[in-house]
Design a protein around this motif. Structure first.
Motif, short mmCIF file in Angstrom:
data_model
loop_
_atom_site.label_atom_id
_atom_site.label_comp_id
_atom_site.label_asym_id
_atom_site.label_seq_id
_atom_site.Cartn_x
_atom_site.Cartn_y
_atom_site.Cartn_z
N LEU A 98 51.42 28.22 -8.59
CA LEU A 98 52.12 28.50 -8.37
C LEU A 98 53.03 27.18 -8.46
O LEU A 98 54.07 26.88 -8.26
N THR A 99 52.28 26.41 -7.30
CA THR A 99 53.29 25.14 -6.57
C THR A 99 53.17 23.87 -7.36
O THR A 99 53.83 22.94 -6.88
N ASN A 100 52.10 24.14 -8.56
CA ASN A 100 52.08 22.75 -9.22
C ASN A 100 51.16 22.44 -8.47
O ASN A 100 51.46 20.79 -8.47
N ASP A 101 50.26 22.56 -7.49
CA ASP A 101 49.15 21.02 -6.44
C ASP A 101 50.26 20.29 -5.63
O ASP A 101 49.77 19.97 -4.81
N LEU A 102 51.84 21.08 -5.37
CA LEU A 102 52.47 20.96 -3.76
C LEU A 102 51.88 21.86 -3.06
O LEU A 102 51.57 20.81 -1.61
N TYR A 103 51.10 23.00 -2.74
CA TYR A 103 49.56 23.32 -1.72
C TYR A 103 48.89 23.32 -1.79
O TYR A 103 48.44 22.94 -3.81
N ILE A 104 47.52 23.38 -1.17
CA ILE A 104 46.01 23.02 -2.15
C ILE A 104 45.79 23.80 -0.96
O ILE A 104 45.53 24.27 0.37
N ALA A 105 44.88 23.82 -2.22
CA ALA A 105 43.65 25.42 -1.85
C ALA A 105 43.21 24.71 -1.26
O ALA A 105 41.67 23.92 -2.04
N ASN A 106 42.40 24.68 0.09
CA ASN A 106 41.17 23.08 0.19
C ASN A 106 39.59 23.47 0.59
O ASN A 106 39.81 25.30 0.36
N PHE A 107 38.59 22.62 0.29
CA PHE A 107 37.62 23.10 0.26
C PHE A 107 37.18 24.07 1.96
O PHE A 107 37.86 22.72 2.67
N HIS A 108 36.10 24.52 2.59
CA HIS A 108 35.78 24.46 3.62
C HIS A 108 34.61 25.29 3.46
O HIS A 108 34.35 26.08 1.89
N ARG A 109 33.33 25.23 4.24
CA ARG A 109 32.39 25.90 4.33
C ARG A 109 31.62 26.38 5.80
O ARG A 109 33.06 25.87 6.57
N VAL A 110 31.32 27.17 6.13
CA VAL A 110 30.30 27.46 7.43
C VAL A 110 28.72 26.79 7.37
O VAL A 110 28.25 27.14 6.90
N VAL A 111 28.49 26.46 8.60
CA VAL A 111 27.44 25.15 9.27
C VAL A 111 26.89 26.30 10.54
O VAL A 111 28.50 25.71 11.48
N ASN A 112 26.31 26.76 10.78
CA ASN A 112 26.41 27.69 12.30
C ASN A 112 25.25 27.56 12.44
O ASN A 112 23.66 27.85 12.79
N THR A 113 25.54 26.57 13.48
CA THR A 113 24.14 26.04 14.57
C THR A 113 23.95 26.22 15.80
O THR A 113 23.77 25.39 16.75
N SER A 114 24.93 27.42 16.31
CA SER A 114 24.86 27.58 18.03
C SER A 114 24.37 27.87 18.69
O SER A 114 23.99 28.33 19.27
#
Length: 332
Positions: free
Chosen positions: A255-271
Protein backbone atom coordinates in the motif's frame (compact mmCIF):
# COMPACT_ATOMS: atom_id res chain seq x y z
CA UNK A 1 21.18 -26.09 32.52
CA UNK A 2 24.23 -25.78 30.26
CA UNK A 3 24.24 -22.56 28.25
CA UNK A 4 23.45 -23.31 24.58
CA UNK A 5 26.21 -23.00 22.00
CA UNK A 6 24.57 -20.68 19.45
CA UNK A 7 25.52 -20.69 15.81
CA UNK A 8 26.88 -17.20 15.02
CA UNK A 9 23.97 -16.50 12.68
CA UNK A 10 21.54 -16.87 15.58
CA UNK A 11 23.12 -14.25 17.84
CA UNK A 12 20.93 -11.19 18.31
CA UNK A 13 22.65 -7.82 18.75
CA UNK A 14 21.41 -4.45 19.94
CA UNK A 15 22.64 -1.90 17.45
CA UNK A 16 21.54 0.55 14.83
CA UNK A 17 18.24 0.62 15.28
CA UNK A 18 19.62 -0.44 18.65
CA UNK A 19 16.13 -1.18 19.98
CA UNK A 20 12.53 -1.27 18.84
CA UNK A 21 10.85 2.08 19.59
CA UNK A 22 8.12 2.43 22.21
CA UNK A 23 5.09 4.49 21.22
CA UNK A 24 2.64 5.83 23.81
CA UNK A 25 -0.71 5.53 22.04
CA UNK A 26 -2.77 6.91 24.91
CA UNK A 27 -3.05 10.33 23.21
CA UNK A 28 -4.30 8.61 20.04
CA UNK A 29 -7.03 6.73 21.88
CA UNK A 30 -8.25 9.71 23.93
CA UNK A 31 -7.73 12.26 21.11
CA UNK A 32 -5.41 14.42 23.21
CA UNK A 33 -2.45 14.25 20.82
CA UNK A 34 -3.16 12.21 17.71
CA UNK A 35 -0.72 13.94 15.38
CA UNK A 36 2.22 13.44 17.72
CA UNK A 37 1.44 9.74 17.97
CA UNK A 38 1.02 9.52 14.20
CA UNK A 39 4.46 11.01 13.73
CA UNK A 40 6.01 8.40 16.04
CA UNK A 41 4.16 5.59 14.27
CA UNK A 42 5.45 6.83 10.92
CA UNK A 43 9.06 6.79 12.08
CA UNK A 44 8.74 3.34 13.60
CA UNK A 45 7.03 1.68 10.62
CA UNK A 46 9.21 3.38 8.01
CA UNK A 47 12.49 2.54 9.72
CA UNK A 48 11.87 -0.58 11.80
CA UNK A 49 8.55 -2.08 10.74
CA UNK A 50 8.01 -2.81 14.44
CA UNK A 51 7.08 -0.86 17.55
CA UNK A 52 5.99 -1.46 21.10
CA UNK A 53 2.80 0.32 22.14
CA UNK A 54 1.98 1.28 25.71
CA UNK A 55 -1.06 2.83 27.40
CA UNK A 56 -3.28 0.81 25.08
CA UNK A 57 -6.08 0.53 27.62
CA UNK A 58 -6.54 -3.24 27.46
CA UNK A 59 -6.62 -5.09 30.79
CA UNK A 60 -3.67 -7.33 31.62
CA UNK A 61 -6.10 -9.84 33.14
CA UNK A 62 -7.46 -10.85 29.71
CA UNK A 63 -3.98 -11.68 28.44
CA UNK A 64 -3.13 -13.50 31.67
CA UNK A 65 -6.26 -15.62 31.42
CA UNK A 66 -5.59 -16.38 27.74
CA UNK A 67 -2.02 -17.46 28.52
CA UNK A 68 -3.39 -19.75 31.23
CA UNK A 69 -5.77 -21.33 28.73
CA UNK A 70 -2.94 -21.72 26.21
CA UNK A 71 -0.84 -23.60 28.76
CA UNK A 72 -3.77 -25.83 29.62
CA UNK A 73 -4.33 -26.64 25.97
CA UNK A 74 -0.70 -27.44 25.15
CA UNK A 75 -0.32 -29.50 28.34
CA UNK A 76 -2.81 -32.01 26.95
CA UNK A 77 -1.55 -35.29 25.47
CA UNK A 78 -0.63 -35.04 21.80
CA UNK A 79 -3.41 -37.41 20.80
CA UNK A 80 -5.99 -35.06 22.33
CA UNK A 81 -4.59 -32.03 20.52
CA UNK A 82 -4.43 -33.91 17.22
CA UNK A 83 -8.20 -34.45 17.38
CA UNK A 84 -8.47 -30.72 16.61
CA UNK A 85 -5.84 -30.71 13.87
CA UNK A 86 -6.06 -27.91 11.33
CA UNK A 87 -6.52 -30.39 8.49
CA UNK A 88 -10.06 -31.02 9.81
CA UNK A 89 -11.03 -27.44 8.98
CA UNK A 90 -9.95 -27.45 5.34
CA UNK A 91 -9.17 -24.01 3.95
CA UNK A 92 -10.60 -22.29 7.04
CA UNK A 93 -7.22 -23.05 8.64
CA UNK A 94 -8.47 -23.39 12.22
CA UNK A 95 -7.16 -25.67 14.93
CA UNK A 96 -4.02 -27.37 16.15
CA UNK A 97 -0.65 -27.51 14.34
CA UNK A 98 1.96 -29.86 15.74
CA UNK A 99 5.71 -29.21 16.01
CA UNK A 100 7.22 -29.02 12.50
CA UNK A 101 3.66 -28.97 11.06
CA UNK A 102 4.22 -25.43 9.73
CA UNK A 103 7.54 -24.05 8.52
CA UNK A 104 7.67 -20.35 7.77
CA UNK A 105 11.12 -20.47 6.15
CA UNK A 106 11.00 -23.99 4.71
CA UNK A 107 14.17 -23.65 2.64
CA UNK A 108 16.31 -23.01 5.71
CA UNK A 109 14.41 -23.85 8.89
CA UNK A 110 12.05 -26.27 10.60
CA UNK A 111 9.85 -24.50 13.16
CA UNK A 112 10.14 -25.83 16.70
CA UNK A 113 6.71 -24.68 17.82
CA UNK A 114 3.14 -25.83 18.18
CA UNK A 115 0.11 -23.63 17.78
CA UNK A 116 -3.65 -23.38 17.96
CA UNK A 117 -5.44 -21.02 15.57
CA UNK A 118 -8.88 -19.41 15.56
CA UNK A 119 -10.62 -16.72 13.56
CA UNK A 120 -14.07 -15.20 13.01
CA UNK A 121 -16.89 -17.59 13.92
CA UNK A 122 -18.82 -19.03 10.97
CA UNK A 123 -21.39 -21.85 11.11
CA UNK A 124 -20.09 -23.44 7.88
CA UNK A 125 -17.02 -23.28 5.68
CA UNK A 126 -17.30 -20.27 3.39
CA UNK A 127 -13.85 -19.67 1.88
CA UNK A 128 -10.21 -19.58 3.06
CA UNK A 129 -9.95 -18.19 6.60
CA UNK A 130 -13.74 -18.21 7.13
CA UNK A 131 -15.32 -21.27 8.70
CA UNK A 132 -16.11 -22.89 12.05
CA UNK A 133 -13.54 -22.75 14.80
CA UNK A 134 -12.55 -25.99 16.49
CA UNK A 135 -12.77 -25.92 20.28
CA UNK A 136 -11.54 -28.38 22.93
CA UNK A 137 -14.49 -29.77 24.84
CA UNK A 138 -12.52 -30.80 27.92
CA UNK A 139 -11.14 -27.37 28.90
CA UNK A 140 -13.67 -25.28 30.85
CA UNK A 141 -13.63 -21.60 29.87
CA UNK A 142 -11.22 -22.07 26.97
CA UNK A 143 -13.60 -21.09 24.21
CA UNK A 144 -15.02 -18.09 26.05
CA UNK A 145 -11.64 -16.70 27.08
CA UNK A 146 -9.78 -17.22 23.83
CA UNK A 147 -12.58 -15.83 21.67
CA UNK A 148 -13.00 -12.85 24.00
CA UNK A 149 -9.32 -12.11 23.46
CA UNK A 150 -9.81 -12.33 19.68
CA UNK A 151 -12.69 -9.87 19.81
CA UNK A 152 -10.79 -7.42 22.03
CA UNK A 153 -7.82 -7.53 19.66
CA UNK A 154 -10.05 -7.00 16.64
CA UNK A 155 -11.53 -3.88 18.22
CA UNK A 156 -8.11 -2.60 19.24
CA UNK A 157 -6.63 -3.32 15.79
CA UNK A 158 -9.32 -1.15 14.18
CA UNK A 159 -8.34 1.75 16.45
CA UNK A 160 -4.66 1.21 15.77
CA UNK A 161 -5.24 1.20 12.00
CA UNK A 162 -6.74 4.68 12.37
CA UNK A 163 -3.43 5.80 13.84
CA UNK A 164 -1.60 4.16 10.94
CA UNK A 165 -3.87 6.04 8.51
CA UNK A 166 -3.04 9.34 10.16
CA UNK A 167 0.66 8.47 10.04
CA UNK A 168 0.33 8.21 6.25
CA UNK A 169 -1.48 11.58 6.00
CA UNK A 170 -4.67 9.74 5.09
CA UNK A 171 -8.14 10.30 6.55
CA UNK A 172 -8.48 8.71 9.94
CA UNK A 173 -11.18 6.33 8.68
CA UNK A 174 -9.25 5.29 5.55
CA UNK A 175 -9.05 1.61 6.59
CA UNK A 176 -12.59 1.38 7.99
CA UNK A 177 -14.22 0.48 4.67
CA UNK A 178 -11.50 -2.13 4.04
CA UNK A 179 -12.07 -3.98 7.33
CA UNK A 180 -15.85 -4.41 7.40
CA UNK A 181 -15.45 -8.22 7.57
CA UNK A 182 -11.70 -8.68 7.64
CA UNK A 183 -9.54 -11.76 7.73
CA UNK A 184 -8.47 -11.99 11.37
CA UNK A 185 -6.31 -14.76 12.69
CA UNK A 186 -5.30 -15.46 16.26
CA UNK A 187 -2.67 -17.95 17.34
CA UNK A 188 -1.71 -19.48 20.65
CA UNK A 189 1.94 -20.46 20.38
CA UNK A 190 4.27 -22.62 22.49
CA UNK A 191 8.00 -22.71 21.80
CA UNK A 192 10.03 -25.42 23.58
CA UNK A 193 13.42 -24.29 24.78
CA UNK A 194 16.59 -25.41 22.99
CA UNK A 195 19.95 -26.42 24.37
CA UNK A 196 23.25 -27.69 23.04
CA UNK A 197 24.32 -26.61 19.56
CA UNK A 198 21.53 -24.48 18.06
CA UNK A 199 21.65 -23.85 14.34
CA UNK A 200 19.32 -22.18 11.86
CA UNK A 201 17.96 -25.47 10.53
CA UNK A 202 15.82 -25.90 13.68
CA UNK A 203 14.69 -22.83 15.66
CA UNK A 204 11.43 -21.65 17.19
CA UNK A 205 10.22 -19.99 14.01
CA UNK A 206 12.22 -19.25 10.90
CA UNK A 207 12.88 -15.81 9.46
CA UNK A 208 9.79 -14.41 7.76
CA UNK A 209 7.70 -11.33 7.17
CA UNK A 210 3.99 -11.28 7.99
CA UNK A 211 1.55 -11.48 5.11
CA UNK A 212 -1.26 -9.08 5.95
CA UNK A 213 -1.71 -5.60 7.38
CA UNK A 214 -1.03 -5.52 11.11
CA UNK A 215 0.14 -7.93 13.82
CA UNK A 216 -0.46 -7.39 17.55
CA UNK A 217 1.76 -9.64 19.67
CA UNK A 218 1.46 -10.38 23.36
CA UNK A 219 4.56 -12.19 24.57
CA UNK A 220 5.41 -13.64 27.95
CA UNK A 221 8.54 -12.73 29.91
CA UNK A 222 10.78 -15.40 28.34
CA UNK A 223 12.02 -13.54 25.26
CA UNK A 224 13.42 -14.93 22.03
CA UNK A 225 11.91 -12.60 19.41
CA UNK A 226 14.51 -11.19 17.02
CA UNK A 227 14.01 -8.46 14.40
CA UNK A 228 16.39 -7.69 11.55
CA UNK A 229 17.72 -4.15 11.25
CA UNK A 230 18.70 -2.36 8.04
CA UNK A 231 22.25 -3.71 8.22
CA UNK A 232 21.03 -7.31 8.39
CA UNK A 233 21.80 -7.66 12.11
CA UNK A 234 19.29 -9.38 14.39
CA UNK A 235 18.05 -7.17 17.25
CA UNK A 236 16.27 -8.53 20.32
CA UNK A 237 12.59 -7.78 20.79
CA UNK A 238 12.81 -7.99 24.55
CA UNK A 239 9.56 -8.40 26.53
CA UNK A 240 8.36 -5.13 28.07
CA UNK A 241 5.57 -5.44 30.60
CA UNK A 242 2.35 -3.64 29.71
CA UNK A 243 3.08 -3.35 26.00
CA UNK A 244 2.14 -5.05 22.77
CA UNK A 245 4.63 -5.61 19.98
CA UNK A 246 3.17 -4.26 16.74
CA UNK A 247 4.48 -4.97 13.26
CA UNK A 248 3.15 -4.60 9.76
CA UNK A 249 2.87 -7.16 6.99
CA UNK A 250 3.18 -7.24 3.23
CA UNK A 251 -0.16 -5.58 2.50
CA UNK A 252 0.87 -2.33 4.19
CA UNK A 253 4.26 -2.46 2.49
CA UNK A 254 2.46 -2.78 -0.86
CA UNK A 255 0.00 0.00 0.00
CA UNK A 256 2.83 2.41 0.85
CA UNK A 257 5.06 1.33 -2.06
CA UNK A 258 7.83 0.38 0.39
CA UNK A 259 7.63 3.52 2.55
CA UNK A 260 6.67 1.17 5.39
CA UNK A 261 8.56 -2.09 5.68
CA UNK A 262 7.34 -5.57 6.57
CA UNK A 263 10.45 -6.59 8.43
CA UNK A 264 12.00 -10.02 8.88
CA UNK A 265 11.69 -11.57 12.33
CA UNK A 266 12.14 -14.98 13.97
CA UNK A 267 12.15 -16.69 17.37
CA UNK A 268 15.13 -18.41 18.99
CA UNK A 269 14.27 -19.71 22.47
CA UNK A 270 17.34 -20.70 24.47
CA UNK A 271 15.97 -19.42 27.79
CA UNK A 272 15.66 -22.78 29.52
CA UNK A 273 11.88 -22.22 29.73
CA UNK A 274 8.96 -22.74 27.41
CA UNK A 275 7.94 -19.55 25.60
CA UNK A 276 4.30 -18.65 25.02
CA UNK A 277 3.00 -15.88 22.79
CA UNK A 278 -0.33 -14.74 21.37
CA UNK A 279 -0.14 -13.02 18.00
CA UNK A 280 -3.27 -11.51 16.47
CA UNK A 281 -3.31 -10.69 12.75
CA UNK A 282 -5.69 -8.35 10.93
CA UNK A 283 -5.52 -8.07 7.17
CA UNK A 284 -8.44 -6.66 5.15
CA UNK A 285 -11.70 -7.91 3.72
CA UNK A 286 -11.16 -11.07 1.66
CA UNK A 287 -11.89 -9.38 -1.68
CA UNK A 288 -10.19 -6.06 -0.86
CA UNK A 289 -7.74 -5.02 -3.56
CA UNK A 290 -4.44 -3.59 -2.32
CA UNK A 291 -2.06 -1.61 -4.52
CA UNK A 292 0.33 1.31 -4.01
CA UNK A 293 -1.40 4.57 -3.18
CA UNK A 294 -0.96 7.28 -5.80
CA UNK A 295 0.63 9.64 -3.29
CA UNK A 296 3.54 7.20 -2.88
CA UNK A 297 4.11 6.70 -6.61
CA UNK A 298 6.05 9.17 -8.73
CA UNK A 299 8.41 9.23 -11.74
CA UNK A 300 11.35 8.96 -9.33
CA UNK A 301 9.60 6.28 -7.25
CA UNK A 302 7.51 4.15 -9.64
CA UNK A 303 5.06 1.54 -8.43
CA UNK A 304 6.85 -1.60 -7.26
CA UNK A 305 3.76 -3.83 -7.03
CA UNK A 306 0.82 -5.05 -9.07
CA UNK A 307 -2.57 -5.03 -7.34
CA UNK A 308 -3.25 -8.03 -5.07
CA UNK A 309 -6.46 -9.33 -3.55
CA UNK A 310 -6.10 -9.76 0.20
CA UNK A 311 -7.53 -13.26 0.62
CA UNK A 312 -5.81 -14.83 -2.37
CA UNK A 313 -2.51 -13.19 -1.45
CA UNK A 314 -2.58 -14.53 2.10
CA UNK A 315 -3.76 -18.00 1.14
CA UNK A 316 -0.93 -18.41 -1.37
CA UNK A 317 1.53 -17.55 1.39
CA UNK A 318 0.00 -20.17 3.68
CA UNK A 319 0.21 -22.86 1.00
CA UNK A 320 3.99 -22.43 1.04
CA UNK A 321 4.28 -22.95 4.80
CA UNK A 322 1.69 -25.68 5.51
CA UNK A 323 2.59 -28.99 3.83
CA UNK A 324 -1.02 -30.24 3.97
CA UNK A 325 -2.17 -27.36 1.73
CA UNK A 326 0.13 -28.15 -1.19
CA UNK A 327 -2.56 -30.19 -2.94
CA UNK A 328 -5.13 -27.41 -2.87
CA UNK A 329 -5.93 -24.98 -5.67
CA UNK A 330 -3.86 -21.82 -5.31
CA UNK A 331 -6.71 -19.80 -6.74
CA UNK A 332 -8.97 -20.41 -3.72
Amino acid sequence: MTKPDLDDRLRAQRQSFDKIPIVDIGPLLDNSGVLGVAKEIRWALANVGFMYVKNHGLPAQLADETFAQARAFFDQPLEEKMKLHMVNSGVALRGYVEIFGENTDPTNTKDLKECFDIGPERPTLERPFFGPNQWPAALPGFRETVFAYHQAMKDFATKLLRGVALSLDLPRDFFDSRVTDPITYQRLLRYPTQSGRVEEKVIGIGAHVDYGSLTILTQDSVGGLQVMNREGVWVEGVPIAGTFVINIGELLQILTNDLYIANFHRVVNTSGRERYSIPFFIDADYDAVVEPLERYVSPSNPSRYLPVTCGKHKFKRFVKTFPHLERLDLEQ
